[in-house]
Design an enzyme around this catalytic site. Structure first.
Site, PDB file in Angstrom:
ATOM      1  N   LYS A  25       0.842  -1.202   0.000  1.00 58.66           N
ATOM      2  CA  LYS A  25       0.000   0.000   0.000  1.00 58.66           C
ATOM      3  C   LYS A  25       0.870   1.242   0.000  1.00 58.66           C
ATOM      4  O   LYS A  25       2.014   1.227   0.490  1.00 58.66           O
ATOM      5  CB  LYS A  25      -0.955   0.051   1.195  1.00 58.66           C
ATOM      6  CG  LYS A  25      -0.311   0.174   2.591  1.00 58.66           C
ATOM      7  CD  LYS A  25       0.022   1.596   3.028  1.00 58.66           C
ATOM      8  CE  LYS A  25       0.883   1.631   4.274  1.00 58.66           C
ATOM      9  NZ  LYS A  25       1.653   2.827   4.506  1.00 58.66           N
ATOM     10  N   ASP A 152      -3.000  -1.723   9.150  1.00 58.31           N
ATOM     11  CA  ASP A 152      -3.178  -1.742   7.694  1.00 58.31           C
ATOM     12  C   ASP A 152      -3.735  -3.075   7.179  1.00 58.31           C
ATOM     13  O   ASP A 152      -4.027  -3.202   5.996  1.00 58.31           O
ATOM     14  CB  ASP A 152      -1.837  -1.487   6.995  1.00 58.31           C
ATOM     15  CG  ASP A 152      -1.223  -0.149   7.372  1.00 58.31           C
ATOM     16  OD1 ASP A 152      -1.993   0.774   7.719  1.00 58.31           O
ATOM     17  OD2 ASP A 152       0.005  -0.028   7.323  1.00 58.31           O
TER      18      ASP A 152
HETATM   19  P1  ATP Z   1       3.999   0.089   8.088  1.00 62.91           P
HETATM   20  O1  ATP Z   1       3.987   1.004   6.920  1.00 62.91           O
HETATM   21  O2  ATP Z   1       2.801  -0.832   8.187  1.00 62.91           O
HETATM   22  O3  ATP Z   1       4.343   0.695   9.389  1.00 62.91           O
HETATM   23  P2  ATP Z   1       6.491  -0.850   7.076  1.00 62.91           P
HETATM   24  O4  ATP Z   1       6.198  -1.123   5.651  1.00 62.91           O
HETATM   25  O5  ATP Z   1       7.252   0.391   7.382  1.00 62.91           O
HETATM   26  O6  ATP Z   1       5.162  -0.948   7.889  1.00 62.91           O
HETATM   27  P3  ATP Z   1       7.007  -3.598   7.640  1.00 62.91           P
HETATM   28  O7  ATP Z   1       7.955  -4.192   6.671  1.00 62.91           O
HETATM   29  O8  ATP Z   1       5.567  -3.861   7.471  1.00 62.91           O
HETATM   30  O9  ATP Z   1       7.286  -2.039   7.702  1.00 62.91           O
HETATM   31  O10 ATP Z   1       7.357  -4.117   9.094  1.00 62.91           O
HETATM   32  C1  ATP Z   1       8.082  -3.433  10.055  1.00 62.91           C
HETATM   33  C2  ATP Z   1       8.637  -4.432  11.064  1.00 62.91           C
HETATM   34  O11 ATP Z   1       7.675  -5.428  11.399  1.00 62.91           O
HETATM   35  C3  ATP Z   1       9.812  -5.199  10.512  1.00 62.91           C
HETATM   36  O12 ATP Z   1      11.010  -4.493  10.658  1.00 62.91           O
HETATM   37  C4  ATP Z   1       9.781  -6.483  11.345  1.00 62.91           C
HETATM   38  O13 ATP Z   1      10.495  -6.294  12.526  1.00 62.91           O
HETATM   39  C5  ATP Z   1       8.315  -6.663  11.726  1.00 62.91           C
HETATM   40  N1  ATP Z   1       7.691  -7.797  10.988  1.00 62.91           N
HETATM   41  C6  ATP Z   1       7.102  -8.860  11.513  1.00 62.91           C
HETATM   42  N2  ATP Z   1       6.647  -9.705  10.590  1.00 62.91           N
HETATM   43  C7  ATP Z   1       6.943  -9.175   9.407  1.00 62.91           C
HETATM   44  C8  ATP Z   1       6.742  -9.602   8.062  1.00 62.91           C
HETATM   45  N3  ATP Z   1       6.136 -10.739   7.741  1.00 62.91           N
HETATM   46  N4  ATP Z   1       7.196  -8.789   7.101  1.00 62.91           N
HETATM   47  C9  ATP Z   1       7.800  -7.623   7.410  1.00 62.91           C
HETATM   48  N5  ATP Z   1       8.022  -7.196   8.648  1.00 62.91           N
HETATM   49  C10 ATP Z   1       7.607  -7.954   9.658  1.00 62.91           C
END
Ligand code: ATP
Length: 314
Positions: A25, A152
């Site tokens: 997203k 999300d």
């Molecule tokens: P958001 O925008 O929803 O805050 P993001 O895109 O910045 O998220 P993500 O990759 O969704 O970041 O995840 C952030 C943290 O969540 C990762 O650094 C990790 O520690 C934890 N995490 C747990 N499970 C997962 C997964 N399946 N994929 C990614 N991150 C995960």
């Protein structure tokens, strides 16, 4: 291998393997209100699902096991802290079935990139395990379970373009004329912690009182109804952008490079560090992505289209 219910549009239970594709997203508008007593910020956001996908495969097994390949392999923990394991356990608990599955993730969405990759994986897991176990929950029921795992998750089950309120978990679809928007996604080296970006925003706003009024995404919603990239571009907004730039000043070079590459508009995606740029059409997006990749300000730049459907069996 499929049993169809009488008035069901999806297979009830699959012998496996079940493969689910889920989009990333971006937020076309991200209005962040005051910090609430429950520790969440009140949000008013317009979510948009783009064609950057993770894929989760679920097979029958005697225990719960997770393997992965792609973005973040070797870095992302595959234990009980992983949102995939947490999602499978939450669904099994709700359905009173054993949480037995062999799960494999093919990850394209960068870690901690502001693209909600973790929530996307949780959404994919809920759908894949629902199909594998034949638990037969509706999308709304899965979204309810998902909201406990990440704000999300409900949106990533629904996909498209949608308004998100509450802390982002309350979704209402935005019905616009079908239009495909063309994006360039500039992927950074390393991630940014979402809680750290929110804390930085609170610090930049310094006084918690009076609370910052939550901006309504009216202009963005009106822009979506037109089909003009320059109108949509002018309406893109992200309250988290100053905080992401404050923690990662080099992101201003990415935004500048996108502008110089001829993008219609650009902004930090969610909490960053990914930046997204709007292009006029597919060819223009390729051009901008090529120039951005050459400029060396990001790890890689890829094109993507939106809106895309949410998590789906493929
Ligand atoms: P958001 O925008 O929803 O805050 P993001 O895109 O910045 O998220 P993500 O990759 O969704 O970041 O995840 C952030 C943290 O969540 C990762 O650094 C990790 O520690 C934890 N995490 C747990 N499970 C997962 C997964 N399946 N994929 C990614 N991150 C995960």
């Amino acid at each position: 291998t499929e049993a169809w219910g009488p008035d069901d549009d999806k297979p009830r239970r699959m012998a496996g393997p079940v493969r689910v594709r889920v989009p990333a997203k971006i937020n076309l508008h991200l209005g962040v209100g005051p910090l609430r007593a429950d520790g969440f910020h009140e949000l008013s956001t317009v979510y948009h699902a783009i064609s950057l996908f993770d894929e989760l495969t679920a097979r029958r097994g005697d225990t719960l096991a997770l393997t992965m390949e792609g973005e973040g392999a070797g870095e992302l923990e595959l234990d009980d802290s992983n949102l995939i394991i947490r999602a499978a356990r939450a669904l099994a608990h709700k359905a009173r079935v054993p949480a037995h599955a062999r799960l494999h993730l093919r990850k394209t969405i960068p870690l901690a990139g502001g693209l909600a990759g973790g929530s996307a994986d949780a959404a994919a897991t809920l759908l894949a395990c629902d199909l594998l176990w034949g638990t037969g929950f509706s999308k709304e029921e899965l979204a309810e379970i998902g909201a406990e795992l990440g704000s999300d998750v409900p949106f990533l089950l629904h996909g498209g373009t949608a308004l998100g309120t509450g802390h982002g978990e309350a979704i209402s679809p935005i019905l616009a004329r079908p239009t495909t928007w063309h994006w360039v996604v500039a992927i950074a080296d390393g991630g940014l912690s979402t809680p750290a970006v929110y804390r930085e925003l609170d610090r930049l706003r310094d006084s918690p009182w009076p609370p910052t009024p939550l901006e309504s995404p009216d202009e963005l919603m009106a822009a979506l109804r037109q089909r003009k990239p320059e109108v949509l571009g002018a309406a893109l907004a992200n309250d988290l952008q100053p905080a992401a730039l404050s923690l990662r000043p080099a992101l201003s070079d990415v935004l500048k490079a996108g502008h110089e590459a001829g993008a219609v508009a650009g902004l930090v995606s969610g909490s960053g560090p990914t930046c997204v740029f709007l292009a006029t059409d597919a060819r223009h997006a390729e051009q901008v992505a090529g120039l951005l990749a050459e400029s060396g300000v990001c790890r890689t730049a890829v094109t993507a289209r939106g809106p895309m459907p949410g998590a789906r069996a493929v």
